[in-house]
Design a protein around this motif. Structure first.
Motif, PDB file in Angstrom:
ATOM      1  N   TYR A  69       3.357  13.632   9.428  1.00  0.00           N
ATOM      2  CA  TYR A  69       2.917  12.254   9.656  1.00  0.00           C
ATOM      3  C   TYR A  69       3.285  11.450   8.427  1.00  0.00           C
ATOM      4  N   LEU A  70       3.587  10.191   8.626  1.00  0.00           N
ATOM      5  CA  LEU A  70       3.758   9.255   7.533  1.00  0.00           C
ATOM      6  C   LEU A  70       2.502   8.399   7.523  1.00  0.00           C
ATOM      7  N   LEU A  71       1.733   8.496   6.444  1.00  0.00           N
ATOM      8  CA  LEU A  71       0.457   7.801   6.337  1.00  0.00           C
ATOM      9  C   LEU A  71       0.549   6.688   5.304  1.00  0.00           C
ATOM     10  N   GLU A  72      -0.059   5.572   5.596  1.00  0.00           N
ATOM     11  CA  GLU A  72      -0.157   4.479   4.628  1.00  0.00           C
ATOM     12  C   GLU A  72      -1.628   4.362   4.247  1.00  0.00           C
ATOM     13  N   CYS A  73      -1.944   4.761   3.040  1.00  0.00           N
ATOM     14  CA  CYS A  73      -3.333   4.814   2.579  1.00  0.00           C
ATOM     15  C   CYS A  73      -3.474   4.084   1.249  1.00  0.00           C
ATOM     16  N   ALA A  74      -4.699   3.745   0.916  1.00  0.00           N
ATOM     17  CA  ALA A  74      -4.964   3.025  -0.327  1.00  0.00           C
ATOM     18  C   ALA A  74      -4.596   3.858  -1.545  1.00  0.00           C
ATOM     19  N   ASP A  75      -4.833   5.177  -1.454  1.00  0.00           N
ATOM     20  CA  ASP A  75      -4.556   6.062  -2.582  1.00  0.00           C
ATOM     21  C   ASP A  75      -4.522   7.509  -2.107  1.00  0.00           C
ATOM     22  N   LEU A  76      -4.251   8.417  -3.026  1.00  0.00           N
ATOM     23  CA  LEU A  76      -4.155   9.834  -2.693  1.00  0.00           C
ATOM     24  C   LEU A  76      -5.471  10.368  -2.125  1.00  0.00           C
ATOM     25  N   ASP A  77      -6.581   9.923  -2.656  1.00  0.00           N
ATOM     26  CA  ASP A  77      -7.877  10.394  -2.158  1.00  0.00           C
ATOM     27  C   ASP A  77      -8.034  10.102  -0.666  1.00  0.00           C
ATOM     28  N   GLU A  78      -7.672   8.890  -0.265  1.00  0.00           N
ATOM     29  CA  GLU A  78      -7.761   8.549   1.160  1.00  0.00           C
ATOM     30  C   GLU A  78      -6.784   9.385   1.973  1.00  0.00           C
ATOM     31  N   ALA A  79      -5.562   9.580   1.479  1.00  0.00           N
ATOM     32  CA  ALA A  79      -4.563  10.377   2.191  1.00  0.00           C
ATOM     33  C   ALA A  79      -5.046  11.816   2.379  1.00  0.00           C
ATOM     34  N   VAL A  80      -5.697  12.369   1.373  1.00  0.00           N
ATOM     35  CA  VAL A  80      -6.226  13.734   1.463  1.00  0.00           C
ATOM     36  C   VAL A  80      -7.331  13.797   2.515  1.00  0.00           C
ATOM     37  N   LYS A  81      -8.198  12.806   2.543  1.00  0.00           N
ATOM     38  CA  LYS A  81      -9.270  12.781   3.546  1.00  0.00           C
ATOM     39  C   LYS A  81      -8.694  12.731   4.960  1.00  0.00           C
ATOM     40  N   VAL A  82      -7.665  11.920   5.155  1.00  0.00           N
ATOM     41  CA  VAL A  82      -7.024  11.829   6.468  1.00  0.00           C
ATOM     42  C   VAL A  82      -6.344  13.160   6.801  1.00  0.00           C
ATOM     43  N   MET A 131       0.851  -1.175   0.000  1.00  0.00           N
ATOM     44  CA  MET A 131       0.000   0.000   0.000  1.00  0.00           C
ATOM     45  C   MET A 131       0.900   1.242   0.000  1.00  0.00           C
ATOM     46  N   PRO A 132       0.570   2.262  -0.785  1.00  0.00           N
ATOM     47  CA  PRO A 132       1.432   3.448  -0.861  1.00  0.00           C
ATOM     48  C   PRO A 132       1.464   4.239   0.438  1.00  0.00           C
ATOM     49  N   GLN A 133       2.569   4.953   0.616  1.00  0.00           N
ATOM     50  CA  GLN A 133       2.704   5.832   1.773  1.00  0.00           C
ATOM     51  C   GLN A 133       2.758   7.277   1.300  1.00  0.00           C
TER      52      GLN A 133
END
Length: 116
Positions: free
Chosen positions: A81-94, A1-3
């Protein structure tokens, strides 16, 4: 999963001071609610504690240090923060739930995986 790096730019403050207790509680609440995707991170001391390093003449040149940040701005780098999300959309929401986004900005940038 991308970070993704969620780099926080907000007002310059000493997050360890009693005056920042309410904001610190907001960050603790964020950390708890986003624990499933947080892989690391840190708050930074105020820019007055920074040292800027340059090497004059390139590799092996003279090391020159300057007290303070590289540039004076209204918003400064205050943490990440270093986030591990499914995609950029999820990272933006977080990232939108990080308290620094409410009165500053959070830059979300994909992290390169060099296989290490």
């Amino acid at each position: 999963m991308p970070q993704y790096a969620a780099v926080i730019y907000s007002r310059d403050a000493d997050w360890t001071s009693a005056e920042e207790a309410d904001t610190t509680k907001e960050y603790a609440a964020f950390s708890e609610s986003a624990a499933a995707v947080i892989r690391g991170g840190a708050a930074l001391y105020p820019t007055s504690t920074a040292t800027t390093v340059r090497v004059q003449g390139g590799k092996g040149g003279d090391i020159v240090t300057t007290d303070g940040p590289y540039a004076e701005t209204k918003e400064v780098l205050t943490g990440f923060y270093l986030l591990e999300c499914a995609d950029l959309d999820e990272a933006v929401k977080v990232a939108a739930t990080i308290p620094g986004a409410w009165d500053g900005a959070v830059e979300v940038r994909p992290v390169i995986d060099f296989g290490g």
